[in-house]
Write an enzyme that holds these catalytic residues in place. Structure first.
Site, PDB file in Angstrom:
ATOM      1  N   ASP A   1     -87.930 -11.439  40.113  1.00 16.39           N
ATOM      2  CA  ASP A   1     -88.042 -11.265  40.880  1.00 16.39           C
ATOM      3  C   ASP A   1     -88.842 -10.730  42.065  1.00 16.39           C
ATOM      4  OD1 ASP A   1     -85.867 -13.051  42.452  1.00 16.39           O
ATOM      5  OD2 ASP A   1     -84.789 -11.050  43.076  1.00 16.39           O
TER       6      ASP A   1
ATOM      7  N   GLU B   1     -92.632 -13.664  40.869  1.00 13.65           N
ATOM      8  CA  GLU B   1     -92.647 -14.491  42.173  1.00 13.65           C
ATOM      9  C   GLU B   1     -92.950 -13.424  42.626  1.00 13.65           C
ATOM     10  OE1 GLU B   1     -89.022 -15.748  45.453  1.00 13.65           O
ATOM     11  OE2 GLU B   1     -88.612 -13.708  43.996  1.00 13.65           O
TER      12      GLU B   1
HETATM   13  C1  NOJ Z   1     -85.580 -14.498  45.033  1.00 15.93           C
HETATM   14  C2  NOJ Z   1     -84.624 -15.562  44.208  1.00 15.93           C
HETATM   15  O1  NOJ Z   1     -85.861 -16.693  44.675  1.00 15.93           O
HETATM   16  C3  NOJ Z   1     -83.810 -15.947  45.963  1.00 15.93           C
HETATM   17  O2  NOJ Z   1     -82.602 -16.943  45.235  1.00 15.93           O
HETATM   18  C4  NOJ Z   1     -82.374 -13.596  45.584  1.00 15.93           C
HETATM   19  O3  NOJ Z   1     -81.781 -14.554  46.590  1.00 15.93           O
HETATM   20  C5  NOJ Z   1     -83.756 -12.861  46.413  1.00 15.93           C
HETATM   21  N1  NOJ Z   1     -84.734 -13.521  45.438  1.00 15.93           N
HETATM   22  C6  NOJ Z   1     -82.516 -12.234  45.916  1.00 15.93           C
HETATM   23  O4  NOJ Z   1     -82.072 -12.284  44.148  1.00 15.93           O
END
Ligand code: NOJ
Length: 553
Positions: A201, A243
């Site tokens: 993440d 990500e």
């Molecule tokens: C990216 C995630 O995809 C999202 O759903 C989340 O709110 C944020 N990171 C914070 O972790």
């Protein structure tokens, strides 16, 4: 390159345990429930599951606010259930990737509670503090319009703490060697419990320098090398899917020039321009995005996707392009979110038009990389915009026309099951689509099989073939003596195209992989193909005996 890099020709399926299948009737999905649905996933032909966060959490950001990295949320079962699940997945040849959320913790995490209570706490320096309110406290919010600041005063600590996301998600000080060691420990723990890797993440924020004085924070890319090294030592075939929604010129920093950092990254650039292409029928920005994201080390791979659990982020389009996508797919302000995106599911965005849904999926599956599907999209599930923010597209899986769509025996479910309108569970569910050979579910299964049988896409190099039409995309992939040609007509009227494949052979055949029809080069040496509105074709160039021509290493 050796064939062992499984992620090169894989299909990944993303789901949230919470909304997939409830087994004990408490209205919340759980691991025993998910296990009962593993054969469904196996039947669809997927290679890996990506599980959204399921660790202990107050659940204020759907689990992306973790309060204990070494246990699971008791609503989902026990660690024992988790291990049963990874084992059952392994028996079916399905790999398991899990979210790793280490940019921040929940403010309820004992580390943060200790850090805020005592300046001498061993955890004080695990977070990022400032005695005064930093000048840029109202900048850099990830959720503009909902999140007010990136620095919040903590009453107990008497200091401001940094949070890139919501204020209940204090950022970890990832420059602290103890925090770095803990991240590796967390990864090691879950690997030991049977996972095959991580969807990491918010990677650019994990590795950014953090602090009140940071004017131009630098990225500490070495951290990525350490994460990867740990994985490779503990489990050779484990991968990290990052990500990292960064501009194309930064991609190589994340993959590492030698492929020694992230194995995979989501291709946000292609995602956004793909939606622009679907809205405008103009393929040029998509072709540009493909070109900008072409360079990557041999071992690296893109994750390609249509929708995910967040908003469809259109932040990298020009203003005019973004407006056009909004006008087509999210015209109502209530459909939009965070000043940059659309919070709807795919099927309603495309007006439930089967031709457009097939086109969108076929396009996505034919982009360079590894497709990542989202649960429910295989049956064309809809959304519930009465739910706040991103929750509208996170409703429970619709299995049948039984109460609560077969998701739960309880009539009080964690999020409401969609029960009204054309996307209600009475109309859109797995059981009825399974019985119908022409259903979207069965079409998706056939497409997944076709995609996996075209390893040129996952492994090979692509080129765009000139069609003379900006609303038709023709892509060709070559790999180990084999080639495929994929055609997509993005507009709502038919197109006759003439393709010069420059193979110098009159009579060269294109075999349609889906329906066995074929195209023969005509006397002018070109293929003349009629594409219906939103039509698509998957051709193998030359003949079907590709298995015989293929060289293995
Ligand atoms: C990216 C995630 O995809 C999202 O759903 C989340 O709110 C944020 N990171 C914070 O972790």
């Amino acid at each position: 390159m050796i064939n062992d890099l499984w992620y090169k020709n894989a299909v990944i399926y993303c789901l949230s345990v919470e909304t997939f299948q409830d087994s004990n009737g408490d209205g919340v999905g759980d691991f025993p429930g998910l296990m009962r649905r593993l054969d469904y996933l196996h039947g669809m032909g997927i290679d890996a599951i990506w599980l959204m966060p399921f660790q202990a959490s107050p659940g204020k950001d759907d689990g992306y606010d973790i309060s204990n990295y070494y246990d699971i949320d008791p609503r989902f079962g026990t660690l024992g259930d988790f291990v049963e699940f990874t084992h059952a997945a392994k028996q079916r040849g399905i790999r398991v990737l899990i979210d790793i959320v280490v940019n921040h913790t929940s403010d309820q995490h004992p580390w943060f509670q200790s850090a805020r209570s005592d300046p001498n706490s061993p955890y004080r320096d695990w977070y990022v503090w400032s005695k005064t309110k930093p000048k840029d406290a109202d900048q850099g919010m990830v959720f503009p319009g909902v999140q007010e600041s990136t620095w919040t005063l903590d009453d107990k600590a008497g200091e401001y703490y940094f949070h890139r996301f919501y204020k209940f998600q204090p950022d970890l000080n990832t420059a602290n060697p103890e925090v770095q060691a803990e991240i590796l420990k967390i990864m090691g723990f879950w690997i030991q419990l049977g996972v095959n890797g991580f969807r990491m993440d918010a990677v650019p924020f994990v590795i950014a320098d953090k602090g009140a004085d940071e004017q131009k924070p630098q990225q500490q890319y070495d951290l990525l090398r350490w994460f990867r090294a740990l994985l490779q030592w503990r489990k050779g075939d484990a991968v990290i899917l990052a990500e990292a929604n960064v501009p194309p010129k930064q991609n190589l920093q994340y993959f590492g020039d030698d492929g020694d950092r992230m194995h995979m990254m989501f291709n946000f650039q292609v995602n956004q321009t793909l939606f622009y292409a679907l809205a405008s029928a103009d393929t040029k920005p998509l072709i540009k995005a493909l070109d900008e994201t072409r360079a990557r080390p041999d071992t690296a791979q893109w994750g390609t996707f249509l929708r995910n659990h967040d908003e469809l982020d259109l932040g990298r389009l020009t203003e005019a392009q973004r407006k056009l996508v909004f006008d087509h797919f999210g015209p109502d302000p209530d459909m939009q979110l965070y000043e940059r995106g659309i919070r709807r599911r795919l099927a309603p965005m495309l007006g439930g038009d089967r031709r457009r849904l097939e086109l969108a999926y076929s396009l996505m599956l034919s982009m360079p990389g590894t497709p990542v599907l989202r649960y429910g999209d295989e049956i064309g599930m809809g959304d519930d915009l009465s739910l706040p923010e991103r929750n509208g597209a996170r409703t429970p899986m619709q299995w049948s026309d039984e109460p609560q769509g077969g998701f739960s025996r309880s009539d009080k479910t964690v999020l409401p099951v969609i029960s009204e309108g054309p996307y209600g569970f009475a109309h859109v569910n797995v059981a009825s689509q399974r019985r119908d050979p022409n259903s979207f579910l069965n079409w998706t299964e056939r497409m997944i099989r076709m995609r996996r049988e075209a390893p040129e896409i996952g492994w090979g190099a692509y080129s765009v073939v000139e069609t003379g039409e900006k609303d038709v995309l023709a892509m060709r992939y070559d790999w180990r003596n084999n080639s495929v040609l994929l055609l997509h007509n993005l507009c709502d009227y038919p197109h006759k195209i003439a393709l010069d494949l420059k193979m110098g052979e009159i009579g060269l055949r294109l075999i349609d992989i889906a329906d066995g029809g074929h195209s023969q080069a005509e006397d002018d040496g070109r293929h003349h193909i009629l594409l219906e509105p939103y039509g698509y074709r998957w051709y193998r160039i030359g003949g079907l005996d590709y298995i015989l021509r293929r060289t293995e290493i």
